[in-house]
Design an enzyme around this catalytic site. Structure first.
Site, PDB file in Angstrom:
ATOM      1  N   HIS A 243       8.042  -7.526  -3.428  1.00 23.26           N
ATOM      2  CA  HIS A 243       6.895  -8.027  -3.974  1.00 23.26           C
ATOM      3  C   HIS A 243       7.210  -9.428  -4.880  1.00 23.26           C
ATOM      4  O   HIS A 243       7.662  -9.306  -5.781  1.00 23.26           O
ATOM      5  CB  HIS A 243       6.469  -6.955  -5.119  1.00 23.26           C
ATOM      6  CG  HIS A 243       5.915  -5.714  -4.590  1.00 23.26           C
ATOM      7  ND1 HIS A 243       4.617  -5.900  -4.001  1.00 23.26           N
ATOM      8  CD2 HIS A 243       6.606  -4.644  -4.239  1.00 23.26           C
ATOM      9  CE1 HIS A 243       4.432  -4.540  -3.470  1.00 23.26           C
ATOM     10  NE2 HIS A 243       5.484  -4.014  -3.525  1.00 23.26           N
TER      11      HIS A 243
ATOM     12  N   GLU B  52       5.089 -11.260  -6.144  1.00 29.31           N
ATOM     13  CA  GLU B  52       3.651 -11.447  -7.166  1.00 29.31           C
ATOM     14  C   GLU B  52       4.199 -10.847  -8.463  1.00 29.31           C
ATOM     15  O   GLU B  52       3.369 -11.010  -9.723  1.00 29.31           O
ATOM     16  CB  GLU B  52       2.347 -10.783  -6.651  1.00 29.31           C
ATOM     17  CG  GLU B  52       2.175  -9.115  -6.525  1.00 29.31           C
ATOM     18  CD  GLU B  52       2.840  -8.728  -5.299  1.00 29.31           C
ATOM     19  OE1 GLU B  52       3.681  -9.332  -4.675  1.00 29.31           O
ATOM     20  OE2 GLU B  52       2.471  -7.328  -5.058  1.00 29.31           O
TER      21      GLU B  52
ATOM     22  N   GLY C 135       0.743  -1.166  -0.149  1.00 31.07           N
ATOM     23  CA  GLY C 135      -0.101   0.090  -0.015  1.00 31.07           C
ATOM     24  C   GLY C 135       0.845   1.256  -0.007  1.00 31.07           C
ATOM     25  O   GLY C 135       2.101   1.093   0.237  1.00 31.07           O
TER      26      GLY C 135
ATOM     27  N   CYS D 280       5.313  -6.050   1.762  1.00 31.28           N
ATOM     28  CA  CYS D 280       5.712  -4.686   1.838  1.00 31.28           C
ATOM     29  C   CYS D 280       5.134  -3.836   2.876  1.00 31.28           C
ATOM     30  O   CYS D 280       5.233  -3.862   3.914  1.00 31.28           O
ATOM     31  CB  CYS D 280       5.499  -4.103   0.177  1.00 31.28           C
ATOM     32  SG  CYS D 280       6.117  -2.620  -0.065  1.00 31.28           S
ATOM     33  N   TYR D 281       3.879  -2.968   2.389  1.00 28.48           N
ATOM     34  CA  TYR D 281       3.260  -2.300   3.496  1.00 28.48           C
ATOM     35  C   TYR D 281       2.716  -3.483   4.524  1.00 28.48           C
ATOM     36  O   TYR D 281       2.771  -3.052   5.728  1.00 28.48           O
ATOM     37  CB  TYR D 281       2.124  -1.436   2.843  1.00 28.48           C
ATOM     38  CG  TYR D 281       1.294  -0.737   3.984  1.00 28.48           C
ATOM     39  CD1 TYR D 281       1.717   0.561   4.375  1.00 28.48           C
ATOM     40  CD2 TYR D 281      -0.128  -1.325   4.563  1.00 28.48           C
ATOM     41  CE1 TYR D 281       0.841   0.968   5.293  1.00 28.48           C
ATOM     42  CE2 TYR D 281      -0.861  -0.830   5.112  1.00 28.48           C
ATOM     43  CZ  TYR D 281      -0.311   0.496   5.631  1.00 28.48           C
ATOM     44  OH  TYR D 281      -1.381   1.192   6.584  1.00 28.48           O
TER      45      TYR D 281
ATOM     46  N   ASP E 113     -16.782 -12.573 -22.098  1.00 23.66           N
ATOM     47  CA  ASP E 113     -17.600 -12.644 -20.714  1.00 23.66           C
ATOM     48  C   ASP E 113     -19.144 -13.363 -20.987  1.00 23.66           C
ATOM     49  O   ASP E 113     -19.605 -14.222 -20.529  1.00 23.66           O
ATOM     50  CB  ASP E 113     -17.712 -11.488 -19.900  1.00 23.66           C
ATOM     51  CG  ASP E 113     -16.182 -11.004 -19.909  1.00 23.66           C
ATOM     52  OD1 ASP E 113     -15.378 -11.803 -19.875  1.00 23.66           O
ATOM     53  OD2 ASP E 113     -16.203  -9.850 -19.613  1.00 23.66           O
TER      54      ASP E 113
ATOM     55  N   LYS F  84     -10.279 -12.423 -15.642  1.00 27.35           N
ATOM     56  CA  LYS F  84     -10.473 -12.720 -17.152  1.00 27.35           C
ATOM     57  C   LYS F  84      -9.922 -13.889 -17.618  1.00 27.35           C
ATOM     58  O   LYS F  84     -10.144 -14.930 -18.198  1.00 27.35           O
ATOM     59  CB  LYS F  84     -10.025 -11.487 -17.825  1.00 27.35           C
ATOM     60  CG  LYS F  84     -10.258 -11.624 -19.230  1.00 27.35           C
ATOM     61  CD  LYS F  84     -11.535 -10.911 -19.520  1.00 27.35           C
ATOM     62  CE  LYS F  84     -12.147 -11.036 -20.791  1.00 27.35           C
ATOM     63  NZ  LYS F  84     -13.311  -9.846 -20.862  1.00 27.35           N
TER      64      LYS F  84
END
Ligand code: XMP
Length: 516
Positions: free
Chosen positions: A172, A174, A56, A83-84, A231, A372
């Site tokens: 991070h 990710e 964040g 992180c945050y 979708d 998605k």
């Protein structure tokens, strides 16, 4: 993708929160994003098996910084702070966080000291490339915690309280810039938290079908507005599996579709999937409502209004219709502190908003838990063709937002032909799926040209192609000059009404992807 075990991701506003969720899902573990301030009572109700605290932009010691409910660390659940999230956990458990002398943003080398817990896949002394992005740093770990990895600027780059299964990392895992980050996440999910990879497309399909069947009574019907996009197509095929002909799909031809689009959708959905499909030819109605209108917002509003009128007329004729199926995806329903992109407010989007209330229909959103990429996997599990699942996005108002100026049938036809050439050539070059969108735009700007011995005075076609991961931001695609040359030559030679082609080299922001 059966929801057995839940990983709770608490969001503190990082731009990467959704990416954490996608990585967890890629490990076939179900997860949900909730606001970082969620009270422990609500957390207990969700009954997660593990918790991840996102990054964040704030500083944990500031008044306005979002804080977690401290009691969550006493639930006995494994927690990973990123992180945050690491700083917050440390701050709340008695460690010390201070402003860094300089912001660290970019690649760093992480040295593993103790390969335990989340670092179990690595060996002591291993050096890993990681991505850092922080202004504060942890200077003292909370009692009971110790450093298990360090980087030159962050001696506490990874901390652990192994007995309580609490872990914090300053980098991070990710993002793609942390190539081995996924191994760390897997270790947290499987080794530390003891989860199993049970969230798969096939199990999701089975659960979703059963869920729709439970909700819709044997004599009731559901309707769905089919656009031909990924979708609504996947939602249609999924619900058709559950309801058969009791699902009625309505496809509206508004005269603003691309070349061959109506036929392609009819063929794929009626012939291959035997959908109960109503195709409404409303071309005249839309085009006469749009006659003489050049203002972009006006165009959008008219198209939205006429669409709802047409859809409602046909939907109300379906006897016993109690439900409306919509292809809403997870990013649209996340209740989080993340800032949404500006596009939603800059242009009024057109959908069937308001319709369920007016027609007293109850909503079914079978894809509302999915990202998605998962929708595509589900479509694949349902046996849907690759071409349908990998369609580029196409806006609801269709060619109207790409045909600047007057929307006459003739000008739309010129644009349709030019667009078909762009589409054909981009596919031939094998680039259709690596760009986010690629299409033609027609400008009401005439210029002088020469063709054979004749002087021409015709309109301008712009080719637009962008790369993007979500449409919120985009960069113009560096298409090969050779390819642009082929497109340009073909458009000028084959499309009557265009004598000049330009390539749009603006990124978003400040430009938008569509021209209107
Ligand atoms: P912009 O032009 O705002 O577009 O950069 C961002 C993405 O949204 C799509 N788009 C729409 N999609 N209804 C839709 O369903 C709309 O009214 C609409 N307007 C823009 C656009 O194609 C791009 O992918």
């Amino acid at each position: 993708m059966s929801r057995r075990d839940l990983v709770l991701i608490l969001d503190y506003g990082s731009q990467y929160t959704q990416l954490i969720a996608r990585r967890v899902r890629e490990c076939h573990v179900y997860c949900e994003i909730h606001p970082g301030t969620l009270p422990v009572e609500a957390i207990e109700k969700l009954a997660p098996r593990a918790i991840i605290l996102s990054g964040g932009p704030e500083s944990v010691y500031e008044e306005i910084a979002p804080k977690s409910d401290k009691r969550l660390f006493d639930l006995g659940l494994p927690v990973l702070g990123i992180c945050y999230g690491e700083q917050l956990m440390a701050h709340q458990l008695g460690g010390k966080v201070e402003p860094s002398t300089h912001r660290e943003y970019g690649p760093a080398k992480l040295t593993v000291r103790e390969p335990l817990g989340i670092l179990a896949p690595f060996a002591a002394g291993d050096s890993l490339s990681v991505w850092m992005s922080h202004g504060d740093r942890l200077t003292e770990p909370p009692p009971g915690f110790r450093a298990i990895a360090e980087s030159p600027n962050a001696p506490l780059a990874a901390i652990a309280h192994p007995e309580r299964r609490l872990f914090g990392i300053q980098f991070h895992p990710e993002v793609a810039h942390t190539p081995r980050g996924i191994e760390l996440l897997r270790a947290f999910l499987f080794e530390v938290s003891g989860l199993s990879p049970s969230w798969t497309p096939v199990s999701f399909v089975d659960d979703a079908i059963a869920d729709v069947q439970r909700r819709v009574g044997a004599k009731e019907r559901a309707i769905l507005g089919l656009s031909g996009g990924v979708d609504s197509s996947v939602a249609a095929v999924l619900c058709h599996r559950a309801l058969g002909d009791r699902l009625v799909c309505i496809f509206v031809d508004n005269g603003l579709l691309r070349a061959g689009e109506r036929e392609t959708v009819e063929h794929a959905m009626r012939e291959s999937f035997h959908l109960n499909l109503i195709v409404v030819d409303a071309r005249e109605r839309f085009l006469s409502a749009l006659a003489g209108v050049v203002d972009p917002e006006q165009k959008r509003k008219i198209i939205g209004r006429v669409f709802i009128e047409v859809f409602e007329e046909h939907a109300s004729r379906v006897e016993g219709a109690e439900y409306l199926v919509q292809g809403t995806l997870y990013p649209d329903v996340i209740e989080s502190v993340s800032v949404k992109g500006p596009s939603a407010v800059i242009k009024s989007h057109h959908n069937v908003g308001g319709l369920p209330e007016r027609m007293k229909l109850r909503l079914i959103e079978p894809l509302r838990e999915l990202f998605k990429d998962e929708v595509r996997q589900v479509g694949d599990a349902l046996g849907m063709p690759h071409d349908v699942l990998w369609r580029q996005p196409f806006p609801g108002p269709g060619l109207a937002v790409r045909c600047l100026g007057d929307l006459s049938a003739e000008r739309l036809d010129v644009l349709r032909q030019a667009d078909a050439i762009v589409d054909e050539e981009i596919r031939k070059a094998g680039l259709y799926e690596s760009v986010w969108q690629s299409f033609a735009v027609l400008l009401p700007v005439r210029s002088v040209g020469v063709m054979g011995d004749d002087r021409t005075y015709e309109e301008t076609c712009v080719i637009r192609a962008v790369t993007s991961s979500d449409g919120m931001t985009a960069d113009w695609a560096r298409l090969p000059h050779e390819l642009l040359g082929i497109m340009s030559a073909r458009i000028i030679n084959e499309v009557r009404g265009v004598n000049r082609v330009a390539y749009d080299i603006s990124s978003k922001p400040p430009a938008t992807i569509e021209w209107e």
